[in-house]
Design a protein around this motif. Sequence first.
Motif, mmCIF file in Angstrom:
data_model
loop_
_atom_site.group_PDB
_atom_site.id
_atom_site.type_symbol
_atom_site.label_atom_id
_atom_site.label_comp_id
_atom_site.label_asym_id
_atom_site.label_seq_id
_atom_site.Cartn_x
_atom_site.Cartn_y
_atom_site.Cartn_z
ATOM 1 N N HIS A 64 4.453 -0.981 -6.417
ATOM 2 C CA HIS A 64 4.095 -2.366 -6.123
ATOM 3 C C HIS A 64 5.224 -3.068 -5.373
ATOM 4 O O HIS A 64 6.364 -3.066 -5.807
ATOM 5 C CB HIS A 64 3.800 -3.093 -7.441
ATOM 6 C CG HIS A 64 3.578 -4.567 -7.289
ATOM 7 N ND1 HIS A 64 4.021 -5.474 -8.223
ATOM 8 C CD2 HIS A 64 2.977 -5.285 -6.315
ATOM 9 C CE1 HIS A 64 3.693 -6.689 -7.837
ATOM 10 N NE2 HIS A 64 3.063 -6.597 -6.683
ATOM 11 N N GLU B 79 5.969 -6.939 -3.430
ATOM 12 C CA GLU B 79 5.429 -8.287 -3.278
ATOM 13 C C GLU B 79 6.459 -9.169 -2.580
ATOM 14 O O GLU B 79 7.662 -9.071 -2.845
ATOM 15 C CB GLU B 79 5.047 -8.877 -4.632
ATOM 16 C CG GLU B 79 4.230 -10.149 -4.535
ATOM 17 C CD GLU B 79 3.366 -10.387 -5.766
ATOM 18 O OE1 GLU B 79 2.753 -11.458 -5.853
ATOM 19 O OE2 GLU B 79 3.293 -9.481 -6.644
ATOM 20 N N ARG C 168 2.114 -12.327 -0.721
ATOM 21 C CA ARG C 168 1.188 -11.226 -0.489
ATOM 22 C C ARG C 168 1.835 -9.954 -1.020
ATOM 23 O O ARG C 168 3.048 -9.911 -1.236
ATOM 24 C CB ARG C 168 0.794 -11.109 0.978
ATOM 25 C CG ARG C 168 1.877 -10.790 1.942
ATOM 26 C CD ARG C 168 1.408 -10.857 3.405
ATOM 27 N NE ARG C 168 0.261 -10.001 3.684
ATOM 28 C CZ ARG C 168 -0.321 -9.916 4.902
ATOM 29 N NH1 ARG C 168 0.142 -10.618 5.919
ATOM 30 N NH2 ARG C 168 -1.348 -9.120 5.085
ATOM 31 N N TRP C 169 1.036 -8.906 -1.222
ATOM 32 C CA TRP C 169 1.536 -7.730 -1.919
ATOM 33 C C TRP C 169 0.830 -6.471 -1.428
ATOM 34 O O TRP C 169 -0.169 -6.527 -0.705
ATOM 35 C CB TRP C 169 1.321 -7.874 -3.425
ATOM 36 C CG TRP C 169 -0.117 -8.079 -3.801
ATOM 37 C CD1 TRP C 169 -1.048 -7.115 -4.064
ATOM 38 C CD2 TRP C 169 -0.804 -9.326 -3.897
ATOM 39 N NE1 TRP C 169 -2.261 -7.685 -4.339
ATOM 40 C CE2 TRP C 169 -2.141 -9.049 -4.248
ATOM 41 C CE3 TRP C 169 -0.422 -10.661 -3.749
ATOM 42 C CZ2 TRP C 169 -3.094 -10.047 -4.430
ATOM 43 C CZ3 TRP C 169 -1.358 -11.654 -3.927
ATOM 44 C CH2 TRP C 169 -2.686 -11.339 -4.272
ATOM 45 N N LYS C 170 1.352 -5.325 -1.850
ATOM 46 C CA LYS C 170 0.739 -4.041 -1.539
ATOM 47 C C LYS C 170 1.050 -3.059 -2.662
ATOM 48 O O LYS C 170 1.988 -3.256 -3.440
ATOM 49 C CB LYS C 170 1.241 -3.487 -0.197
ATOM 50 C CG LYS C 170 2.679 -3.033 -0.232
ATOM 51 C CD LYS C 170 3.163 -2.637 1.157
ATOM 52 C CE LYS C 170 2.465 -1.434 1.744
ATOM 53 N NZ LYS C 170 2.825 -0.161 1.086
ATOM 54 N N TRP C 171 0.236 -2.002 -2.735
ATOM 55 C CA TRP C 171 0.431 -0.928 -3.711
ATOM 56 C C TRP C 171 0.498 0.397 -2.957
ATOM 57 O O TRP C 171 -0.349 0.684 -2.103
ATOM 58 C CB TRP C 171 -0.728 -0.871 -4.703
ATOM 59 C CG TRP C 171 -0.851 -2.089 -5.576
ATOM 60 C CD1 TRP C 171 -1.511 -3.246 -5.277
ATOM 61 C CD2 TRP C 171 -0.282 -2.275 -6.871
ATOM 62 N NE1 TRP C 171 -1.394 -4.141 -6.303
ATOM 63 C CE2 TRP C 171 -0.639 -3.564 -7.303
ATOM 64 C CE3 TRP C 171 0.491 -1.469 -7.703
ATOM 65 C CZ2 TRP C 171 -0.259 -4.073 -8.534
ATOM 66 C CZ3 TRP C 171 0.876 -1.964 -8.935
ATOM 67 C CH2 TRP C 171 0.508 -3.253 -9.344
ATOM 68 N N ASP D 71 -1.242 1.578 0.384
ATOM 69 C CA ASP D 71 -2.380 0.728 0.725
ATOM 70 C C ASP D 71 -1.953 -0.382 1.685
ATOM 71 O O ASP D 71 -0.774 -0.733 1.766
ATOM 72 C CB ASP D 71 -2.972 0.103 -0.540
ATOM 73 C CG ASP D 71 -3.592 1.147 -1.462
ATOM 74 O OD1 ASP D 71 -3.874 2.264 -0.977
ATOM 75 O OD2 ASP D 71 -3.774 0.844 -2.658
ATOM 76 N N TRP E 226 -1.415 -4.195 3.162
ATOM 77 C CA TRP E 226 -1.000 -5.446 2.533
ATOM 78 C C TRP E 226 -2.210 -6.339 2.268
ATOM 79 O O TRP E 226 -3.187 -6.330 3.021
ATOM 80 C CB TRP E 226 -0.032 -6.194 3.444
ATOM 81 C CG TRP E 226 1.355 -5.614 3.434
ATOM 82 C CD1 TRP E 226 1.836 -4.620 4.234
ATOM 83 C CD2 TRP E 226 2.424 -6.007 2.570
ATOM 84 N NE1 TRP E 226 3.148 -4.350 3.926
ATOM 85 C CE2 TRP E 226 3.543 -5.202 2.908
ATOM 86 C CE3 TRP E 226 2.562 -6.953 1.551
ATOM 87 C CZ2 TRP E 226 4.773 -5.313 2.269
ATOM 88 C CZ3 TRP E 226 3.791 -7.064 0.913
ATOM 89 C CH2 TRP E 226 4.875 -6.261 1.264
ATOM 90 N N SER E 227 -2.135 -7.089 1.197
ATOM 91 C CA SER E 227 -3.159 -8.095 0.920
ATOM 92 C C SER E 227 -3.077 -9.204 1.963
ATOM 93 O O SER E 227 -2.181 -9.221 2.814
ATOM 94 C CB SER E 227 -2.950 -8.703 -0.470
ATOM 95 O OG SER E 227 -1.788 -9.536 -0.465
ATOM 96 N N GLU E 228 -3.988 -10.140 1.887
ATOM 97 C CA GLU E 228 -3.872 -11.355 2.689
ATOM 98 C C GLU E 228 -2.810 -12.264 2.068
ATOM 99 O O GLU E 228 -2.371 -12.062 0.942
ATOM 100 C CB GLU E 228 -5.227 -12.084 2.742
ATOM 101 C CG GLU E 228 -6.333 -11.272 3.379
ATOM 102 C CD GLU E 228 -6.046 -10.956 4.827
ATOM 103 O OE1 GLU E 228 -5.467 -11.828 5.526
ATOM 104 O OE2 GLU E 228 -6.383 -9.836 5.261
ATOM 105 N N TYR F 44 -1.714 -15.502 0.141
ATOM 106 C CA TYR F 44 -2.315 -16.393 -0.842
ATOM 107 C C TYR F 44 -1.337 -17.523 -1.169
ATOM 108 O O TYR F 44 -0.167 -17.251 -1.455
ATOM 109 C CB TYR F 44 -2.683 -15.642 -2.129
ATOM 110 C CG TYR F 44 -3.878 -14.735 -1.970
ATOM 111 C CD1 TYR F 44 -5.169 -15.198 -2.207
ATOM 112 C CD2 TYR F 44 -3.708 -13.412 -1.558
ATOM 113 C CE1 TYR F 44 -6.265 -14.359 -2.058
ATOM 114 C CE2 TYR F 44 -4.798 -12.565 -1.402
ATOM 115 C CZ TYR F 44 -6.076 -13.054 -1.654
ATOM 116 O OH TYR F 44 -7.167 -12.220 -1.492
#
Length: 362
Positions: free
Chosen positions: A271, A273, A286-289, A292, A294-296, A298
């Motif tokens: 993880h 972030e 925003r974050w990623k795992w 995967d 990256w998220s949008e 927020y």
Amino acid sequence: MRRSRLAPTVALVVTAAVVVPAVVNVLTGLLTPEWSLRWGLLLGGVLVAGVVVLVYFEHYRARPAGPEVAGPIKRVAISSAGDDTMQLFAVTENGSILERQYRQRRGWGAWTDVSVPGQPGYDVAATAPAHGRVDLLVADRAGGLWVRRRDRQGWREWDTIDGSTRLGPIIAVDIVHTGTSRLELYAVGEGYRLGHRWRRDGFPWSEWYDQTRINSRDVALTYRQGKPQCAVVDLDKRVWFRGDKEWLDLGRPPTGSAPVAISSLRGSSGHQEVFVVSESGEVSHRWKWHDDPWSEWYPMPSPDGVLVDIAAGTTSDGRLEIVGVDDHGGLWQRSFGEKVEWSDWRRVDAAVYGAAGRKLAP
């Protein structure tokens, strides 16, 4: 510097305990001889008791001598080894470097002063590769770099790090231990260029290397699989991220103003972030795992104060912590856990006294 009031207070009271009974003894002896000795002993006993009480309150209850208030907090950094604790480091208005520990189940401890002697600080960064060890990095107001290590034997002496003629005076720094006995340092110079150097335990620092990022404003580091992961905010209101490949454009946070500060954390199971504070004090993340995408971006709710800097860390598996400092030097904390997702912002009492009784922050 404040001086202890204990010695002059005791001297004054002892003098009074001798002089006053003597005067009373003389006067009462002229009027009523049989009361002379009795009055002298009574008043002498009362004043001696007063000395004892003052010694107690001055020595055991009052705060000992120490420096005056170090000034409002301006910049913050977190180091955490995932052992239910984290260390918060802060730069104050007058350049002092302060340290405070947070325990997940006990809350905040007292401030201690870990300043560079004679060198007011401008920015601070820290990393904790293992329980009981912290590597602390400070950029001073002259643009120089200082590094210091704490292990189980305590803090070692400060060491200087040569600057880079290409970067100029340093204005932002971060540091991370990649888990392979390698310490990575990234710095932004006054010309907004990003530079990088490293060292292995027991070896000298490498030369400076240019990271090809220009117009950089702030930098944040984590690591993954033994390699540094670098996030940068630039003067064009964009966030960039680099792992072991090319720079990735993470775009602009969903705020109307430019990002001015960035922090990142490494959680469990790959993880990553990133947290950003904008000029108007708004927080986005925003974050990623693993591998995967990256998220949008927020947005986060903002505390009552307008944040100017932010620091992020983990205290244990699944427990994330962020600490922000507002434009008045106030500290705010927000936590993420398995039972409760993001908590509300809560004010961290910064007006605490260090173990030596010195008031270190307002």
